[in-house]
Enzyme design. Structure first.
Site, PDB file in Angstrom:
ATOM      1  N   SER A 131       0.825  -1.206   0.000  1.00 21.37           N
ATOM      2  CA  SER A 131       0.000   0.000   0.000  1.00 21.37           C
ATOM      3  C   SER A 131       0.856   1.251   0.000  1.00 21.37           C
ATOM      4  O   SER A 131       1.974   1.248   0.493  1.00 21.37           O
ATOM      5  CB  SER A 131      -0.897   0.010   1.229  1.00 21.37           C
ATOM      6  N   HIS A 188      -8.121  -2.918   4.165  1.00 25.36           N
ATOM      7  CA  HIS A 188      -7.491  -1.584   4.247  1.00 25.36           C
ATOM      8  C   HIS A 188      -8.116  -0.646   3.214  1.00 25.36           C
ATOM      9  O   HIS A 188      -8.498   0.475   3.527  1.00 25.36           O
ATOM     10  CB  HIS A 188      -5.980  -1.705   4.025  1.00 25.36           C
TER      11      HIS A 188
END
Ligand code: ATR
Length: 473
Positions: A131, A188
């Site tokens: 990420s 997420h």
């Protein structure tokens, strides 16, 4: 090309892959082999960054030969068929004990399938969520690897060396086996959708309720960023609202078409949560809000539908802004609580031993939802690893208790003013549902028993019951 000189390789020289390769090359002791399907990209990257000392390879065989054993390669190509194609090539070129890492945005069920297939060859397969976008890949992402403990032993130090660092701790942990890493990365992203939608609703309410300009609202967000809402998303929201359009001199936000796009990870989160039976209403509303925004024909057809009578004007501007801040904070707690519920349920369903506190800790840096707030989540799970709902941890209970009156006022104001606040209001409805003594689910059970003899349980006796309803035919 001399053989076996690289300790790690990266396949896929688009932006994410080349940035990750540069990040790896910048760390002491690493020599990085690179490969891309079209060789000109490999050559271009090697030529553009001579200091990286890349070992540029033009065939998969050369790539494999350039790696020290056990070989470790990170795939950074398009999710889906491209990933499968590259895995198949690597399986041919690699040997048992080698490690293939998929650092793309794979759906976790694909990762489970791939891990199973690759494991049969004796090669390790690790699906790793990475990420933080381009900048994260280059300077330090948050990394969520799944795969076997054995693969993690080799991979751990390498990934630790390139991850973001917060308070001396690298933003990487072995999440769990097979698809656990990509699962957690998906959640997420879902939480990120909710976070962004909540911020957007806060902006809309303040703008339409107080008439403040985007630049003035930017100052409010900058102020909020000094308190408990401190986060990357709040910070960049202030930046976006501050921006003026060079061509027109207008606030840029007023020039941007109000139709939000999506790449699908939010929808995956909601689809998965539906299968697991976990209400992630904040995330779902955020996904739906983007869908609604992107229906121009429907929106045009509905634009004449009546709204509330009269204008919406807030009497006490400062008090309203503070109410919105508290509503945002409470709704955010709910969104994270729901996201962690999905992680708990996924871990149970797929037999992953996921440490929730560690997940919150590795999201503190490198990724889009990075925030100090995540420390509170780590603390909550450290205090009580078996916490059944994040919102019931003392810190969060107190926070919501302090915010709930403001939250209700904001949701009422939004409804009366006809300003859509799906994430604020559904989070409040979830909160009230969770804390209710009795729910009208009892009535739903009665209805189900009436029309379908689905039976019900009683509050005062064990067993399963069916009533002979007078309406029975
Ligand atoms: P980004 O979004 O970062 O630009 P992406 O679209 O996710 O990148 O992935 C593009 C990468 O996938 C490229 O490296 C591409 O290789 P080419 O430069 O040769 O196009 C790679 N890619 C796409 N399909 C592929 C396939 N079938 N086999 C191998 N690599 C493939």
């Amino acid at each position: 090309m001399s053989n076996s000189q690289a300790n790690i390789g990266v396949i896929g020289m688009a932006v994410m892959g080349s940035n990750l390769a540069r990040n790896l090359a910048s760390r002491e002791g690493n020599t990085v082999a690179i490969y891309n399907r079209s060789a000109e990209k490999t050559r271009a990257v090697a030529a553009e960054f001579p200091d990286a000392g890349f070992v540029a390879t033009e065939t998969i065989e050369d790539f494999a030969a350039s790696l020290q054993k056990p070989r470790t390669a990170i795939i950074m190509v398009q999710a889906g068929r491209a990933t499968d194609a590259v895995i198949n090539q690597l399986v041919e070129a690699f040997e048992p004990g080698d490690i293939i890492v998929d650092g793309g945005n794979a759906l976790f069920t694909d990762t489970i399938r791939r891990e199973k297939a690759v494991r049969e060859t004796g090669i390790n397969f690790v699906g790793a969520g990475i990420s933080g976008g381009e900048e994260g890949a280059l300077l330090g992402p948050s990394i969520m690897p799944g795969g076997s403990a054995e693969a993690w032993e080799t991979l751990g130090p390498i990934l630790t060396s390139i991850a973001a660092v917060v308070d001396g701790r690298a933003c990487v942990t072995h999440v769990g086996t097979d698809g656990a890493g990509h699962f957690v990365k998906m959640i997420h992203n879902g939480i990120e959708y909710a976070d962004m939608q909540l911020i957007a609703e806060a902006y809309d309410l303040i703008r339409r309720g107080t008439g403040k300009s985007p630049a003035e609202i930017a100052e409010i967000f900058a102020e909020w960023n000094k308190g408990e809402l401190e986060s990357y998303l709040i910070e960049i929201t202030a930046e976006v609202l501050r921006q003026t359009d060079a061509a027109t001199g207008k606030p840029l936000v007023d020039v941007i078409v109000d139709q939000a796009g999506a790449k699908g990870t939010g929808a995956w989160t909601v689809q998965t949560a539906l299968d697991l039976g976990i209400p992630v209403s904040g995330i779902a509303e955020a996904v739906f809000a983007r869908s609604l925004s992107s229906k121009p024909a429907q929106r045009a057809a509905a634009s004449a539908l009546p709204g509330p009578d009269g204008d919406f004007a807030v009497a006490d501007v400062d008090a309203f802004v503070e109410d919105v801040r508290l509503a945002l904070y409470a709704s955010k707690i709910i969104a994270y609580s729901q996201g962690f519920d999905a992680i708990v349920a996924g871990a149970e369903e797929y037999n992953w031993d996921i440490k929730k506190g560690d997940i919150a800790a590795i999201w503190r840096g490198g990724c889009i939802i990075r925030a100090q707030f995540l420390n509170r989540i780590t603390d909550a799970y450290a205090e009580n690893p078996g916490l059944v709902a994040l919102v019931t941890a003392p810190y969060f209970t107190d926070a919501v208790a302090g915010a709930q009156s403001a939250w209700r006022r904001v949701v009422i104001a939004a409804a009366q003013a006809g300003i859509p606040s799906p994430a604020f209001s559904s989070s409040l409805a979830y909160y009230d549902g969770l804390r209710a003594d009795r729910l009208p689910a009892a009535l739903v059970q009665g209805q189900r028993d009436f029309f379908g003899a689905h039976t019900y349980k009683r509050v005062d006796r064990e067993g399963t019951f069916h009533t002979l309803w007078s309406g029975d035919r």
